[in-house]
Structures are given as structure tokens and as C-alpha cells.
Design an enzyme around this catalytic site. Sequence first.
Site, PDB file in Angstrom:
ATOM      1  N   GLY A  19       1.238  -1.634   0.032  1.00 42.57           N
ATOM      2  CA  GLY A  19       0.416  -0.124   0.045  1.00 42.57           C
ATOM      3  C   GLY A  19       1.098   1.220   0.345  1.00 42.57           C
ATOM      4  O   GLY A  19       2.231   1.704  -0.754  1.00 42.57           O
TER       5      GLY A  19
ATOM      6  N   ALA B   9      -8.799   3.407  -0.995  1.00 44.62           N
ATOM      7  CA  ALA B   9      -8.878   4.562  -0.036  1.00 44.62           C
ATOM      8  C   ALA B   9     -10.382   5.843  -1.353  1.00 44.62           C
ATOM      9  O   ALA B   9     -10.123   6.068  -2.495  1.00 44.62           O
ATOM     10  CB  ALA B   9      -8.218   6.049  -0.295  1.00 44.62           C
TER      11      ALA B   9
ATOM     12  N   GLU C 218     -13.961  16.340   4.411  1.00 43.35           N
ATOM     13  CA  GLU C 218     -14.355  15.716   5.812  1.00 43.35           C
ATOM     14  C   GLU C 218     -14.835  16.264   6.691  1.00 43.35           C
ATOM     15  O   GLU C 218     -14.697  16.767   7.720  1.00 43.35           O
ATOM     16  CB  GLU C 218     -13.960  14.438   5.449  1.00 43.35           C
ATOM     17  CG  GLU C 218     -14.130  13.566   4.031  1.00 43.35           C
ATOM     18  CD  GLU C 218     -13.001  13.117   3.799  1.00 43.35           C
ATOM     19  OE1 GLU C 218     -12.868  11.890   4.665  1.00 43.35           O
ATOM     20  OE2 GLU C 218     -12.411  12.861   2.934  1.00 43.35           O
TER      21      GLU C 218
ATOM     22  N   HIS D 107     -16.334   3.599  10.746  1.00 35.81           N
ATOM     23  CA  HIS D 107     -16.783   4.704  10.041  1.00 35.81           C
ATOM     24  C   HIS D 107     -17.886   4.682   9.968  1.00 35.81           C
ATOM     25  O   HIS D 107     -19.012   3.507  10.311  1.00 35.81           O
ATOM     26  CB  HIS D 107     -16.108   4.758   8.048  1.00 35.81           C
ATOM     27  CG  HIS D 107     -16.326   5.071   7.826  1.00 35.81           C
ATOM     28  ND1 HIS D 107     -17.617   5.932   6.996  1.00 35.81           N
ATOM     29  CD2 HIS D 107     -15.110   6.016   7.210  1.00 35.81           C
ATOM     30  CE1 HIS D 107     -17.515   6.703   6.495  1.00 35.81           C
ATOM     31  NE2 HIS D 107     -15.861   7.184   6.361  1.00 35.81           N
TER      32      HIS D 107
ATOM     33  N   ARG E  14     -15.740  11.859  13.517  1.00 31.40           N
ATOM     34  CA  ARG E  14     -16.863  10.023  13.070  1.00 31.40           C
ATOM     35  C   ARG E  14     -16.997   9.595  14.208  1.00 31.40           C
ATOM     36  O   ARG E  14     -17.972   8.670  14.180  1.00 31.40           O
ATOM     37  CB  ARG E  14     -15.076   9.613  12.536  1.00 31.40           C
ATOM     38  CG  ARG E  14     -15.533   8.225  11.269  1.00 31.40           C
ATOM     39  CD  ARG E  14     -14.059   8.199  10.636  1.00 31.40           C
ATOM     40  NE  ARG E  14     -13.872   8.938   9.218  1.00 31.40           N
ATOM     41  CZ  ARG E  14     -12.957   8.879   8.296  1.00 31.40           C
ATOM     42  NH1 ARG E  14     -11.898   7.720   8.705  1.00 31.40           N
ATOM     43  NH2 ARG E  14     -12.717   9.284   7.887  1.00 31.40           N
TER      44      ARG E  14
ATOM     45  N   HIS F 161     -13.244   0.526  10.594  1.00 32.25           N
ATOM     46  CA  HIS F 161     -13.168   0.811   8.874  1.00 32.25           C
ATOM     47  C   HIS F 161     -10.777   1.283   9.502  1.00 32.25           C
ATOM     48  O   HIS F 161     -10.404   0.768   9.019  1.00 32.25           O
ATOM     49  CB  HIS F 161     -13.675   2.945   9.033  1.00 32.25           C
ATOM     50  CG  HIS F 161     -12.090   3.689   8.225  1.00 32.25           C
ATOM     51  ND1 HIS F 161     -12.431   2.684   6.795  1.00 32.25           N
ATOM     52  CD2 HIS F 161     -12.448   4.285   7.756  1.00 32.25           C
ATOM     53  CE1 HIS F 161     -11.994   3.661   6.276  1.00 32.25           C
ATOM     54  NE2 HIS F 161     -12.024   4.999   7.192  1.00 32.25           N
TER      55      HIS F 161
ATOM     56  N   ARG G  42      -8.951   9.503  14.292  1.00 33.85           N
ATOM     57  CA  ARG G  42      -8.053   9.387  13.721  1.00 33.85           C
ATOM     58  C   ARG G  42      -8.954  11.040  12.385  1.00 33.85           C
ATOM     59  O   ARG G  42     -10.077  10.008  12.402  1.00 33.85           O
ATOM     60  CB  ARG G  42      -7.510   8.540  11.996  1.00 33.85           C
ATOM     61  CG  ARG G  42      -7.006   8.774  11.116  1.00 33.85           C
ATOM     62  CD  ARG G  42      -6.433   7.931  10.627  1.00 33.85           C
ATOM     63  NE  ARG G  42      -7.382   7.487   9.975  1.00 33.85           N
ATOM     64  CZ  ARG G  42      -8.151   6.980   8.531  1.00 33.85           C
ATOM     65  NH1 ARG G  42      -8.048   8.453   7.811  1.00 33.85           N
ATOM     66  NH2 ARG G  42      -9.373   6.372   8.393  1.00 33.85           N
TER      67      ARG G  42
HETATM   68  C1  SIN Z   1     -13.264   8.450   3.305  1.00 32.56           C
HETATM   69  O1  SIN Z   1     -13.315   8.692   2.716  1.00 32.56           O
HETATM   70  O2  SIN Z   1     -14.568   8.955   4.170  1.00 32.56           O
HETATM   71  C2  SIN Z   1     -12.684   8.065   4.303  1.00 32.56           C
HETATM   72  C3  SIN Z   1     -11.526   8.385   4.821  1.00 32.56           C
HETATM   73  C4  SIN Z   1     -10.559   8.135   5.890  1.00 32.56           C
HETATM   74  O3  SIN Z   1     -10.705   7.058   6.207  1.00 32.56           O
HETATM   75  O4  SIN Z   1      -9.466   8.737   6.113  1.00 32.56           O
END
Ligand code: SIN
Length: 477
Positions: free
Chosen positions: A16, A48, A114, A227, A270, A322, A357
Site C-alpha cells: 500500500g 481510499a 470530511e 466509519h 467520525r 474502518h 483519526r
Molecule cells: C472516507 O472517504 O470517508 C474515508 C477517509 C478516511 O478514512 O480517511
Amino acid sequence: MSLHIERTDILIIGTGLAAVATALHLAKSFSVLLVSKGEMTESNSDLAQGGIASAYLEKSSTAHKEDTMLASKNTSCAERVDILVEEGRQAIEEMERFGVRFDREEGGYALGREGAHRLNRIFHVGGDETGRHVMRQLRQSLPDNVNVLERVLVHDLITRDGKVVGAMAFRDEVPIRIEAGAVVLATGGIGGLIDWTSNARTVTGDGLVLANRCGAKLTHLQRIQFHPTLLATDEPHLVTEALRGAGATLVDEEGNHVMAHHPLGSLAPRDDVARILTERMGTVYLDTTNVTRLRERFPKLALTCDKLRIDPRRIPVRPGLHFHMGGIEVDDMGRTDVDGLYAVGEVADAGIHGMNRLASNSLLECWVFGKRVARAVRLNQTTTATKETLVYDISPVAFQALRAQIGRWLTISPSLDELKGFLQNTQTLTMTKHVTRQLSEQTLQLDAARLLAQSILEMERNDEYDIPTRTATSVLD
Ligand code: SIN
């Protein structure tokens, strides 16, 4: 079956972004071998969607740092976050020099947003297919001193005089010994240990077990991120948080905004969103009616919805496993406390993510710390030493039963009875020295799950489990 031998200066386990970033920045005088357990594209980086957070276009990295610290409820290490966000400012330009082309719109880069980011600072490629595009381009850029071997399961590391000097592995079913002057673990997280996850199936915590067996310190293994929005269908698919950054909201059956009470609404951190969604009864949907040009900006999601006959204007979602914040303890150059062993990316705990995170900081971490590991690596004298490993003597059926049990406690609110039952069931398994690839793979997964279970149990004993919920209010007040 006779043992095959491979020799390399540096063995990197994983393919990765953490692995590839390290390989791209190592001196060309080293021979480097990258190995992947499955195909090289079966990594979380390839999956991703959202992108890569970077303060590249901001006056300073201060706001990115603040958002990272706040998302983690101030449990990240401030000095390490400084490194991430400050060195991360160059990441976009650096990747573009390797041929990655981040999405643009009129007036410059097309930036996404985000959860818990106060600014649009997420760089993406091909809309929600960032990982696939970035990884394809960077892998194509790997220089000639780097070789990649696929379908290699590393099942143990070889140490001599306390130094890591190689690995025992299988290539397909053939046993191999890899002699190496240094080993870099870039094996990713733990999501593949269960079914309800956004992760690649191959990502099953192997690096944690390999590091633990040779005495490296592991930290905060109980810090696991869920997530909020996996597609609520039979097969889990990630629905990127960037969709909420583009205006989608989380609603209930009646269309009520379920995060209306939170100052950041559907873009709250999150862990808060995932917990609230888990505690709710009834289905939650992503209402995307406010998202403009959805098909163009989120092509992967649009295709998935079409295939599954889901209306993309109202997408049913539920939380899933996640990301792993805990991992192998490393210093600010990715060195573990075992000579010759380095760790980078999700498998490492570099202190950046704390207990939650910040979105899209993980690819950034892979890049920034991959570069650092490349600078830090020193070679040990290689050796022809080998290692005898023991594996659990367990049938595939019995293994699947234990794996199903993992799925019942590796959740946002773990059932302690299931967890204790799993520890008891695995404690009494017999071991054999007749090592096969399948037994090794099963053993690594069970041992990774045991490490997590022990850590969660320990946290419960110390009554730490509530910390995220307890501190959330005070940070947001
Ligand atoms: C997402 O695209 O929602 C995940 C991105 C991440 O976990 O940093």
C-alpha cells in the site's frame, strides 16, 4: 518441500501507500523487496476514496493541526502531529512530481471536505477513486532497485542477537526464507479480521503479530475507528465522508437530520457520528439531494448504487470497522524498539491519531512517515539463520467459527462475554510444527485478534472505555 531463499537489503512487507512511499524514497543503492499477501493492489490504500488531507494551500499548517488534535479529543501527540501537517504541506507537490494528478476545477484544485475538518483541504483524484489512481501511478514510478513479489505470506521474522535479519514466508504454498538487512512492516490495519468492514480482506493485523513475536512494543491496540457510513447492504462498501462534505446529511426514515444537535452536524468527528448511529434504532440514510454533480464527483459510489439498485439520493448506511489507531510503537522516524525493525502506516502507532483519526490523514501519514523511514533505515549484517515456527492445529471449519466469534466482539460496543469466550477458546488450541500456508494465515489472524481482545479487556478493567464519549462534550463546549 525444500526452502527457497531470497536475499535483499530491505524487505518491506506490504504494497500500500506506506510501503510504496518508503520504497520510492530509499537510496537507489539498496536492493528492496516489497511483498504483498495477495495481489499487490489488495491494500486499503487502493480502496481510499476521500483523499489526502494537506494544508498545502493554507498559509500555515496550524488549522490542520488543530482539527487533528480536536478530532482525537486531544489524545494525539502534538509534536508528531506537527510533523504530519507541516511535512504534509509538501506531499501534494511531491506526489505530483511522481505523476499523480489531483483533481482540478476552474480556479485551482478541487478540494473536498470530511468530518471534523473546518476547511476544504482534501485532495482527490478521479473523484472518489483517489486510492486506485494514486497507487497505480506511484507503483509505476518504482525504480529498478525495487522488486515486488505477490502472494507472499510472511509468517515470522528472523532475529539474531536481538536484531531483525529476515523473514520466514510462503510464496503461494512454497516456503521461503528472506534474508534482509532491515524489515519494514507496512501491513496496514485489522479490518479484514471481520466481515463488516471497509477494509481489504487481506488486511488482518499480521504486522502486529510479527512485531509482537520478536519483542517490539505495541500500544493502544484498543483504539479502533468505526466509519459511520458503510452501505447498509449484504456486502459492505464504504460511502465516503466526502459526500457529507459535499452537502449530504444523515437522516432517519422520516427525513429528520439525525446529527442536527451537533455543532458540526453530519460532519461531526467520525467517532461521535458512528456511536450515535449505532445507538439509534431504525435505518439511517444519506440524503444527497443537495449534492451537485454527484455522478461526476462520486463515480464509484454512483456505479455501486446502480449495481445494487439503490437510489443515490437516499442511501441506507450503517457503521463498520474502518481504521486502527493503535499499533506498533514507533519513534518519529518509524523505528520500533527492535533493531532492524521499522513500521509505517496503519500498522504503526506514531502517536498521530490518538483515539480518533481525522479523516484523510492516513494516506498523508503513509507518505510523510514513509519518507522518514526511508531516511532512517540502517542495515544489519544478514545471516543464514532460520526460524522454527509453531502454528495452531485447527481445521478451516473451526477457524471460521472462531472468526465469526471475532465478528461478534470486534464491534463499536464489544460484547465482553464473546470476547472472553474467544480468548478462552483460543487459549486451549493445540500447536503443531507442521507449518502450512493456511495454518500460518489462520494463526496470524487468531493471534492478532487475541492481541486486540486482551487490550480491550485491559481497557475495560481500567474503565477507559468511556473516554471518547466522556470527553467529547467538553471539547465541543
Ligand atoms: C472516507 O472517504 O470517508 C474515508 C477517509 C478516511 O478514512 O480517511
